[in-house]
Design a protein around this motif. Structure first.
Motif, PDB file in Angstrom:
ATOM      1  N   PRO A 240     -34.022  -9.644  28.035  1.00 39.40           N
ATOM      2  CA  PRO A 240     -34.759  -9.056  29.158  1.00 39.40           C
ATOM      3  C   PRO A 240     -36.126  -8.529  28.739  1.00 39.40           C
ATOM      4  N   ARG A 241     -36.330  -8.343  27.443  1.00 39.69           N
ATOM      5  CA  ARG A 241     -37.638  -7.909  26.962  1.00 39.69           C
ATOM      6  C   ARG A 241     -38.630  -9.068  26.851  1.00 39.69           C
ATOM      7  N   GLY A 242     -38.136 -10.287  27.050  1.00 37.42           N
ATOM      8  CA  GLY A 242     -39.020 -11.444  27.115  1.00 37.42           C
ATOM      9  C   GLY A 242     -39.875 -11.621  25.881  1.00 37.42           C
ATOM     10  N   ILE A 243     -41.190 -11.687  26.093  1.00 32.30           N
ATOM     11  CA  ILE A 243     -42.102 -11.934  24.971  1.00 32.30           C
ATOM     12  C   ILE A 243     -42.146 -10.750  24.012  1.00 32.30           C
ATOM     13  N   ASN A 244     -41.623  -9.601  24.432  1.00 27.42           N
ATOM     14  CA  ASN A 244     -41.555  -8.425  23.561  1.00 27.42           C
ATOM     15  C   ASN A 244     -40.166  -8.232  22.965  1.00 27.42           C
ATOM     16  N   ASP A 245     -39.347  -9.268  22.991  1.00 26.07           N
ATOM     17  CA  ASP A 245     -38.033  -9.227  22.354  1.00 26.07           C
ATOM     18  C   ASP A 245     -38.217  -8.918  20.868  1.00 26.07           C
ATOM     19  N   PRO A 246     -37.684  -7.785  20.375  1.00 27.89           N
ATOM     20  CA  PRO A 246     -37.906  -7.441  18.961  1.00 27.89           C
ATOM     21  C   PRO A 246     -37.356  -8.467  17.981  1.00 27.89           C
ATOM     22  N   SER A 247     -36.359  -9.248  18.397  1.00 29.18           N
ATOM     23  CA  SER A 247     -35.838 -10.259  17.478  1.00 29.18           C
ATOM     24  C   SER A 247     -36.836 -11.394  17.274  1.00 29.18           C
ATOM     25  N   LEU A 248     -37.870 -11.448  18.119  1.00 25.79           N
ATOM     26  CA  LEU A 248     -38.938 -12.450  17.970  1.00 25.79           C
ATOM     27  C   LEU A 248     -40.162 -11.876  17.269  1.00 25.79           C
ATOM     28  N   GLY A 249     -40.026 -10.710  16.647  1.00 26.70           N
ATOM     29  CA  GLY A 249     -41.111 -10.144  15.858  1.00 26.70           C
ATOM     30  C   GLY A 249     -42.391  -9.980  16.651  1.00 26.70           C
ATOM     31  N   ALA A 250     -43.479 -10.485  16.096  1.00 23.42           N
ATOM     32  CA  ALA A 250     -44.800 -10.367  16.731  1.00 23.42           C
ATOM     33  C   ALA A 250     -45.125 -11.599  17.569  1.00 23.42           C
ATOM     34  N   PHE A 251     -44.092 -12.172  18.192  1.00 21.11           N
ATOM     35  CA  PHE A 251     -44.271 -13.395  18.979  1.00 21.11           C
ATOM     36  C   PHE A 251     -45.290 -13.232  20.099  1.00 21.11           C
ATOM     37  N   ALA A 252     -45.354 -12.066  20.719  1.00 22.30           N
ATOM     38  CA  ALA A 252     -46.256 -11.875  21.864  1.00 22.30           C
ATOM     39  C   ALA A 252     -47.697 -12.196  21.496  1.00 22.30           C
ATOM     40  N   GLU A 253     -48.111 -11.815  20.294  1.00 27.70           N
ATOM     41  CA  GLU A 253     -49.507 -12.050  19.917  1.00 27.70           C
ATOM     42  C   GLU A 253     -49.788 -13.534  19.661  1.00 27.70           C
TER      43      GLU A 253
END
Length: 546
Positions: A240-253
């Motif tokens: 539900p955190r989408g691009i801010n999913d902590p398991s995806l690290g710094a994926f948002a940037e």
């Protein structure tokens, strides 16, 4: 005595033929014929303490095994209790069959016992909602429901079972063969697939974003193969955190740098900020493959002409087609893939020394990190992550070959039934279920279910004595002087577990965690490690710019 073949017997025989070996259930008047029929079939009933827990177990079982998860509940209020859990299964794209007992058809409209419009209740949450009308049609009704659950975008289905349908004589389901339960194929058109691939590979910084069904173990095996063949990063999204999913690290940037994104079974929804900036570059273009034409139309409404190519196909078919395409990017473009991998794997160095200044409490990283060795001890270990802030820390800090999280629905509370289902699916592997103290309270009595059925696992409760996600929202938006309604007691959830017959351990110091983790696992009982933590906000992973 019983009729040679009742509707209930026909139902159970069809389930057995479909490969169902486990049913998650809670008893009730309407479904006693099915309980009786299961005595003559090789199907094991797991009797829960709440109907929604049965649905959550079916959901997790399906996600972990790739098979149909079946929940069986009684009618009326039993059915109503189960309905809320369907939303989590729906958003997780989980193949779940909910079977509900129902007032007899012959008494409908007359004020029958527990008569409610059950199919109408589930219709917004499932792919198919129906009420059986005749025992002779029951086998076909069930086969259709299973096909629908597995086809296209997988998801839950619901079939209500009136008692007179279950108790009346029915034909033997001899004409139901294995193919009756197979998913209806939605293959990717070969020519269209090559056109979309050529467009994707023409970009300088392409990405493939895959939906929740591709985040299962079977899905991740496919996405890894596609990434290796094409030379394009493939990111599974189920949080539900989408691009801010902590398991995806710094994926948002890194996502904000992509110039072309293929949505492969991934909805362009709130988790992707609806395709808007700053989540995406304003010039980023989109390709989309989805089993549902409605999703293509919705994306078109969101991004307009930036959607430059589409196809209708199910996600697994498209992945398989790409893996065998023989098309790949040039080696010279590998720097982009390395940038994406680096961003996703990034975790702040400061986490290694994170600690709490509060006596008798610890930072979530201190509480969770020691459990990684337990998850690393088996090639099929299972991580369950649920709850608000503590769940996000778990997803950031821990990894396992199999993972079940609360999913895009964002509902909390299912960790304990998820863990029971994980133990059913994987009888001999470590199962670690991380949850908050609020989450534990939803289905605490399922510890009794775990003890009764000898389903050991390790529940890790991050106990900050509050609903911390909501506390953090209030703190951030309204200020410390306007905190209200989020307090809990520092309850001894370890003692609650012991009272049910399990193992419990209270932990207040970081140096006690490794021993507690081993003791809990070695107990071979349903176990609760109740860890007192400082209530910090969920992590937002960002790399420091040079």
């Amino acid at each position: 005595m019983k009729t040679a073949c009742r509707g209930a017997d026909s139902l159970v025989r069809v389930l057995a033929k479909a490969g169902v070996r486990h049913i998650f259930t809670l008893s009730g008047n309407h479904i006693m014929p099915i309980f009786d029929a299961c005595l003559d079939a090789d199907i094991e009933l797991f009797h829960t303490r709440h109907e929604a827990a049965a649905v959550h177990m079916a959901d997790a079982y399906s996600r972990l095994t790739g098979r149909l998860g079946v929940a069986l509940v009684t009618g009326g209020p039993g059915h109503a209790n189960a309905v809320s859990a369907l939303y989590t299964a729906q958003m997780a794209e989980s193949s779940v069959l909910l079977l509900s007992g129902h007032a007899p058809n012959s008494q409908l409209g007359m004020g029958a016992f527990q008569e409610i419009r059950q199919a109408d209740m589930t219709a917004p949450l499932v792919k198919l909602a129906a009420t059986a009308q005749h025992p002779d049609a029951l086998a076909d009704d069930l086969a259709q429901a299973i096909r629908v659950a597995r086809s296209g975008r997988p998801g839950p289905v619901h079939l209500s079972l009136p008692t007179d349908v279950l108790e009346s004589a029915a034909r033997l389901p001899a004409d139901i063969d294995d193919a009756s339960f197979n998913a209806i194929a939605q293959p990717l058109d070969v020519s269209r697939g090559r056109t979309l691939l050529a467009s994707l590979l023409d970009a300088r910084r392409p990405l493939i974003l895959a939906g929740p069904s591709c985040s299962t173990k079977a899905g991740r095996e496919r996405t890894a193969k596609v990434a290796a063949v094409l030379g394009v990063p493939v990111i599974g999204m189920e949080s539900p955190r989408g691009i801010n999913d902590p398991s995806l690290g710094a994926f948002a940037e890194i996502l904000a740098r992509a110039d072309r994104v293929m949505l492969l079974g991934k909805r362009l929804d709130f988790t992707l900020n609806f395709g808007k900036t700053p989540a995406f570059d304003e010039h980023c273009t989109f390709l989309q493959i989805d089993a549902e034409p409605e999703e293509l139309a919705r994306t078109r409404r969101a991004v307009g002409e930036r959607l430059i190519g589409t196809a209708v196909a199910d996600a697994f078919s498209a992945l398989d087609a790409f893996a065998s395409s023989g098309i790949a990017r040039s080696v010279a473009d590998s720097g982009w893939t390395q940038d994406v991998e680096s961003a996703v794997s990034y975790r702040p160095e400061s986490w290694a020394s994170a600690s709490s200044s509060i006596e008798g409490r610890m930072h979530p990283v201190q509480a969770l990190a020691p459990f990684q060795s337990l998850l690393d001890s088996h090639p099929n270990s299972v991580l369950i992550s649920d709850g608000g802030e503590i769940g996000q820390w778990a997803q950031a800090c821990l990894r396992a070959p199999n993972r079940v999280i609360n999913g895009v629905a964002g509902a909390i509370g299912a960790a304990l039934p998820f863990a029971l289902a994980a133990r059913v699916a994987y009888p001999d592997v470590p199962v670690v279920a991380v949850m908050g103290d609020g989450t534990f309270g939803f289905y605490a009595a399922e510890m009794d279910t775990a003890v009764r059925y000898r389903l050991p696992f390790v529940a890790v409760v991050g106990n900050d004595a509050r609903w911390n996600a909501e506390y953090q929202i209030q703190l951030r938006n309204y200020g410390r002087e306007r905190l209200i309604g989020c307090e809990l007691l520092p309850t001894r959830y370890d003692n609650v577990t012991v009272a049910f017959g399990g193992f419990g351990k209270l932990v207040t110091r970081a140096d006690e965690v490794p021993t507690a983790a081993n003791e809990a696992h070695d107990s071979s009982l349903p176990a609760c490690v109740n860890i007192m933590i400082e209530g910090v906000a969920a992590p937002t992973v960002k790399r420091t710019k040079p």
